[in-house]
Design a protein around this motif. Structure first.
Motif, PDB file in Angstrom:
ATOM      1  N   ALA A 144       0.830  -1.202   0.000  1.00 57.44           N
ATOM      2  CA  ALA A 144       0.000   0.000   0.000  1.00 57.44           C
ATOM      3  C   ALA A 144       0.865   1.254   0.000  1.00 57.44           C
ATOM      4  CB  ALA A 144      -0.933  -0.006   1.203  1.00 57.44           C
ATOM      5  N   PHE A 145       1.883   1.279   0.835  1.00 58.18           N
ATOM      6  CA  PHE A 145       2.740   2.459   0.898  1.00 58.18           C
ATOM      7  C   PHE A 145       3.623   2.575  -0.340  1.00 58.18           C
ATOM      8  CE2 PHE A 145       1.351   2.478   5.244  1.00 58.18           C
ATOM      9  CZ  PHE A 145       1.336   3.826   5.573  1.00 58.18           C
ATOM     10  N   ALA A 146       3.945   1.440  -0.950  1.00 55.97           N
ATOM     11  CA  ALA A 146       4.729   1.476  -2.186  1.00 55.97           C
ATOM     12  C   ALA A 146       3.965   2.199  -3.292  1.00 55.97           C
ATOM     13  CB  ALA A 146       5.092   0.061  -2.623  1.00 55.97           C
ATOM     14  N   GLU A 147       2.631   2.168  -3.231  1.00 59.58           N
ATOM     15  CA  GLU A 147       1.809   2.830  -4.244  1.00 59.58           C
ATOM     16  C   GLU A 147       2.012   4.347  -4.252  1.00 59.58           C
ATOM     17  OE1 GLU A 147      -0.323   1.637  -6.619  1.00 59.58           O
ATOM     18  OE2 GLU A 147       0.456  -0.358  -6.144  1.00 59.58           O
ATOM     19  N   VAL A 148       2.440   4.908  -3.114  1.00 60.51           N
ATOM     20  CA  VAL A 148       2.685   6.355  -3.066  1.00 60.51           C
ATOM     21  C   VAL A 148       4.185   6.643  -2.966  1.00 60.51           C
ATOM     22  CG1 VAL A 148       0.439   6.948  -2.103  1.00 60.51           C
ATOM     23  CG2 VAL A 148       2.304   6.364  -0.555  1.00 60.51           C
ATOM     24  N   GLY A 149       4.986   5.651  -3.363  1.00 62.95           N
ATOM     25  CA  GLY A 149       6.432   5.854  -3.429  1.00 62.95           C
ATOM     26  C   GLY A 149       7.174   5.741  -2.129  1.00 62.95           C
ATOM     27  N   VAL A 150       6.549   5.134  -1.118  1.00 60.42           N
ATOM     28  CA  VAL A 150       7.200   4.971   0.185  1.00 60.42           C
ATOM     29  C   VAL A 150       7.677   3.527   0.334  1.00 60.42           C
ATOM     30  CG1 VAL A 150       6.863   4.990   2.679  1.00 60.42           C
ATOM     31  CG2 VAL A 150       5.850   6.781   1.267  1.00 60.42           C
ATOM     32  N   THR A 151       8.959   3.354   0.592  1.00 60.02           N
ATOM     33  CA  THR A 151       9.529   2.025   0.780  1.00 60.02           C
ATOM     34  C   THR A 151       9.669   1.734   2.269  1.00 60.02           C
ATOM     35  OG1 THR A 151      10.760   2.173  -1.295  1.00 60.02           O
ATOM     36  CG2 THR A 151      11.503   0.527   0.308  1.00 60.02           C
ATOM     37  N   ILE A 152       9.059   0.656   2.704  1.00 58.44           N
ATOM     38  CA  ILE A 152       9.159   0.245   4.111  1.00 58.44           C
ATOM     39  C   ILE A 152       9.921  -1.063   4.167  1.00 58.44           C
ATOM     40  CG2 ILE A 152       7.863  -0.480   6.149  1.00 58.44           C
ATOM     41  CD1 ILE A 152       5.642   1.400   5.315  1.00 58.44           C
ATOM     42  N   ALA A 153      10.970  -1.075   4.960  1.00 60.14           N
ATOM     43  CA  ALA A 153      11.839  -2.246   5.041  1.00 60.14           C
ATOM     44  C   ALA A 153      11.146  -3.400   5.747  1.00 60.14           C
ATOM     45  CB  ALA A 153      13.133  -1.883   5.771  1.00 60.14           C
ATOM     46  N   ARG A 154      11.456  -4.605   5.304  1.00 55.44           N
ATOM     47  CA  ARG A 154      10.992  -5.817   5.966  1.00 55.44           C
ATOM     48  C   ARG A 154      12.206  -6.657   6.330  1.00 55.44           C
ATOM     49  NH1 ARG A 154       6.325  -8.644   2.486  1.00 55.44           N
ATOM     50  NH2 ARG A 154       8.042  -8.738   1.005  1.00 55.44           N
ATOM     51  N   PRO A 155      12.092  -7.491   7.383  1.00 56.06           N
ATOM     52  CA  PRO A 155      10.928  -7.655   8.264  1.00 56.06           C
ATOM     53  C   PRO A 155      10.755  -6.468   9.204  1.00 56.06           C
ATOM     54  CG  PRO A 155      12.773  -8.931   9.100  1.00 56.06           C
ATOM     55  CD  PRO A 155      13.211  -8.357   7.779  1.00 56.06           C
ATOM     56  N   PHE A 156       9.510  -6.281   9.675  1.00 55.80           N
ATOM     57  CA  PHE A 156       9.245  -5.202  10.605  1.00 55.80           C
ATOM     58  C   PHE A 156       9.971  -5.461  11.920  1.00 55.80           C
ATOM     59  CE2 PHE A 156       4.743  -4.926   8.594  1.00 55.80           C
ATOM     60  CZ  PHE A 156       5.304  -4.473   7.414  1.00 55.80           C
ATOM     61  N   ARG A 157      10.357  -4.389  12.574  1.00 57.93           N
ATOM     62  CA  ARG A 157      10.968  -4.528  13.895  1.00 57.93           C
ATOM     63  C   ARG A 157       9.936  -5.061  14.882  1.00 57.93           C
ATOM     64  NH1 ARG A 157      13.949   1.067  15.247  1.00 57.93           N
ATOM     65  NH2 ARG A 157      14.197  -0.021  17.227  1.00 57.93           N
ATOM     66  N   ARG A 158      10.424  -5.671  15.950  1.00 53.62           N
ATOM     67  CA  ARG A 158       9.555  -6.144  17.033  1.00 53.62           C
ATOM     68  C   ARG A 158      10.023  -5.524  18.345  1.00 53.62           C
ATOM     69  NH1 ARG A 158       6.626 -11.155  16.326  1.00 53.62           N
ATOM     70  NH2 ARG A 158       6.693 -11.805  14.141  1.00 53.62           N
ATOM     71  N   MET A 159       9.072  -5.168  19.172  1.00 53.20           N
ATOM     72  CA  MET A 159       9.408  -4.563  20.452  1.00 53.20           C
ATOM     73  C   MET A 159       8.372  -4.986  21.488  1.00 53.20           C
ATOM     74  SD  MET A 159       9.919  -0.496  21.343  1.00 53.20           S
ATOM     75  CE  MET A 159      11.134  -0.358  20.019  1.00 53.20           C
ATOM     76  N   ALA A 160       8.839  -5.437  22.638  1.00 56.69           N
ATOM     77  CA  ALA A 160       7.934  -5.812  23.718  1.00 56.69           C
ATOM     78  C   ALA A 160       7.309  -4.564  24.328  1.00 56.69           C
ATOM     79  CB  ALA A 160       8.681  -6.600  24.794  1.00 56.69           C
ATOM     80  N   TYR A 161       6.078  -4.698  24.773  1.00 56.84           N
ATOM     81  CA  TYR A 161       5.348  -3.586  25.388  1.00 56.84           C
ATOM     82  C   TYR A 161       6.161  -2.940  26.514  1.00 56.84           C
ATOM     83  CZ  TYR A 161       1.869  -1.338  28.434  1.00 56.84           C
ATOM     84  OH  TYR A 161       1.179  -0.457  29.247  1.00 56.84           O
ATOM     85  N   ALA A 162       6.776  -3.761  27.366  1.00 56.36           N
ATOM     86  CA  ALA A 162       7.530  -3.227  28.500  1.00 56.36           C
ATOM     87  C   ALA A 162       8.685  -2.363  28.018  1.00 56.36           C
ATOM     88  CB  ALA A 162       8.042  -4.372  29.382  1.00 56.36           C
ATOM     89  N   ASP A 163       9.362  -2.777  26.959  1.00 54.12           N
ATOM     90  CA  ASP A 163      10.480  -1.995  26.418  1.00 54.12           C
ATOM     91  C   ASP A 163       9.975  -0.700  25.787  1.00 54.12           C
ATOM     92  OD1 ASP A 163      12.294  -3.938  27.204  1.00 54.12           O
ATOM     93  OD2 ASP A 163      12.180  -5.005  25.294  1.00 54.12           O
ATOM     94  N   ALA A 164       8.858  -0.782  25.070  1.00 51.57           N
ATOM     95  CA  ALA A 164       8.302   0.419  24.444  1.00 51.57           C
ATOM     96  C   ALA A 164       7.944   1.458  25.501  1.00 51.57           C
ATOM     97  CB  ALA A 164       7.071   0.060  23.618  1.00 51.57           C
ATOM     98  N   MET A 165       7.325   1.008  26.601  1.00 44.58           N
ATOM     99  CA  MET A 165       6.930   1.937  27.654  1.00 44.58           C
ATOM    100  C   MET A 165       8.145   2.506  28.377  1.00 44.58           C
ATOM    101  SD  MET A 165       3.708   2.187  27.378  1.00 44.58           S
ATOM    102  CE  MET A 165       3.546   3.260  28.793  1.00 44.58           C
ATOM    103  N   ALA A 166       9.140   1.666  28.647  1.00 43.03           N
ATOM    104  CA  ALA A 166      10.310   2.119  29.398  1.00 43.03           C
ATOM    105  C   ALA A 166      11.187   3.062  28.591  1.00 43.03           C
ATOM    106  CB  ALA A 166      11.132   0.916  29.860  1.00 43.03           C
ATOM    107  N   VAL A 167      11.364   2.784  27.303  1.00 38.87           N
ATOM    108  CA  VAL A 167      12.317   3.532  26.492  1.00 38.87           C
ATOM    109  C   VAL A 167      11.679   4.693  25.740  1.00 38.87           C
ATOM    110  CG1 VAL A 167      14.030   3.330  24.637  1.00 38.87           C
ATOM    111  CG2 VAL A 167      13.734   1.459  26.259  1.00 38.87           C
TER     112      VAL A 167
END
Length: 330
Positions: free
Chosen positions: A5-28
């Motif tokens: 979908a994003f490629a349709e408007v010229g945006v390149t999103i790298a794969r694989p997507f990053r992963r982050m645990a909820y606890a790390d997201a909240m802390a950092v």
């Protein structure tokens, strides 16, 4: 699908997507939908103040809280007015106060430099990786509440100082959410997502005895600080579902009355199942380069929840109320 979908408007999103645990997201990052396009990571420096003469921070650590903050690059030369603005931003985000620390011409500079102490101040600046031109902001309190406040301040500072690159796209999965959150007002557990979210299999043994430690098989997909979608694996075992209902304050009789059809269905060998729901309005807004979904919704409501197209909500006459068997009381 998102990458396409994003490629349709010229945006390149790298794969694989990053992963982050909820606890790390909240802390950092102080948020369960972190914007990763810029740094300003929240760091915990509570250990440096465990025996500090700076009473506010020391007492916070002694009472089970902590001291957290982040580095604002290049802000070491900020004027007093700019520093006061940052403190005011923190207060608007819910902070009782904020302490800034930097390297001055005569050593550590801070509003409470004498109380913090030159040695502790220098150690904190070093631990946080602050350079001679940088500024460190610190707050204390309960760990998650402090991080949430700093997470809001982080976004405000980044926008004000133009630290967010417009052409960067950081997509990630946030996982390992808690299954429950404690409702202090009603003294019981609430589902963080919904009561049909499955706990992780490795946590099942603690479900009845230590529900606060149980993680959910839930996941959110996040892009540049926007939650684009969320989902989970559902409970497919009757006893697990019954246990969750009990933890949420529903007796077996109440659960049967409200969800009897569902509990009975689980007895017939319901297979594991789950899914992901995407917010199409949010995706369209991002594809269109808009900052609000109101810009891409055909008939958006105002901030007062009024639909200007249909003039809703509107009054209901007595005949309509009788038809619906609704009675109003003054």
């Amino acid at each position: 699908a998102l990458v396409a979908a994003f490629a349709e408007v010229g945006v390149t999103i790298a794969r694989p997507f990053r992963r982050m645990a909820y606890a790390d997201a909240m802390a950092v990052y102080g948020s369960d939908k972190p914007d990763l396009r810029f740094d300003l990571k929240i760091q915990d420096v509570g250990a440096h103040f465990a025996t500090s003469p700076f009473g506010i921070f020391r007492e916070a650590v002694e009472h089970g809280g902590t001291v957290r903050g982040f580095v604002i690059p290049g802000a070491g030369g900020a004027s007093r007015r700019e520093l006061d603005e940052i403190v005011e931003m923190a207060k608007q985000a819910g902070a009782a106060g904020l302490v800034w620390v930097k390297r001055g011409a005569d050593g550590v500079a801070a509003p409470s430099a004498k109380a913090i102490g030159a040695e502790t101040g220098a150690a904190v600046l070093d631990a946080m990786g602050a350079g001679p031109q940088d500024l460190v902001v610190l707050a204390c309190g309960a760990a998650e509440a402090t991080s949430k406040m700093l997470g809001q301040l982080r976004l405000t500072v980044a926008k004000k100082r133009d630290l967010i690159p417009a052409d960067r796209w950081e997509l990630l999965w946030v996982t390992d959410f808690p299954l429950f959150e404690w409702n202090a007002d009603e003294q019981r557990w609430d589902s963080l997502h919904h009561p049909f979210t499955s706990p992780r299999e490795e946590d099942l043994a603690r479900l009845a005895t230590d529900p606060g430690s149980v993680k959910a098989r839930a996941y959110d997909v996040v892009l540049n600080g926007w939650e684009l979608g969320g989902g989970s694996i559902r409970i497919h075992d009757r006893e697990t579902q019954a246990t969750v209902f009990r933890l949420l304050g529903l007796s077996d009789e109440q659960a049967k009355l409200r969800f009897g059809f569902f509990l009975e269905a689980l007895e017939y060998g319901t297979p594991p199942h789950g899914g992901l729901a995407l917010g199409l309005d949010r995706i369209v807004a991002m594809l269109a380069g808009e900052s609000s979904i109101r810009e891409v919704i055909p008939f958006p409501k105002t901030t007062q929840a009024v639909d200007l197209m249909s003039d809703a909500p509107s009054t209901v006459d007595a005949a309509q109320l009788r038809e619906l068997r609704i009675r109003t009381e003054a």
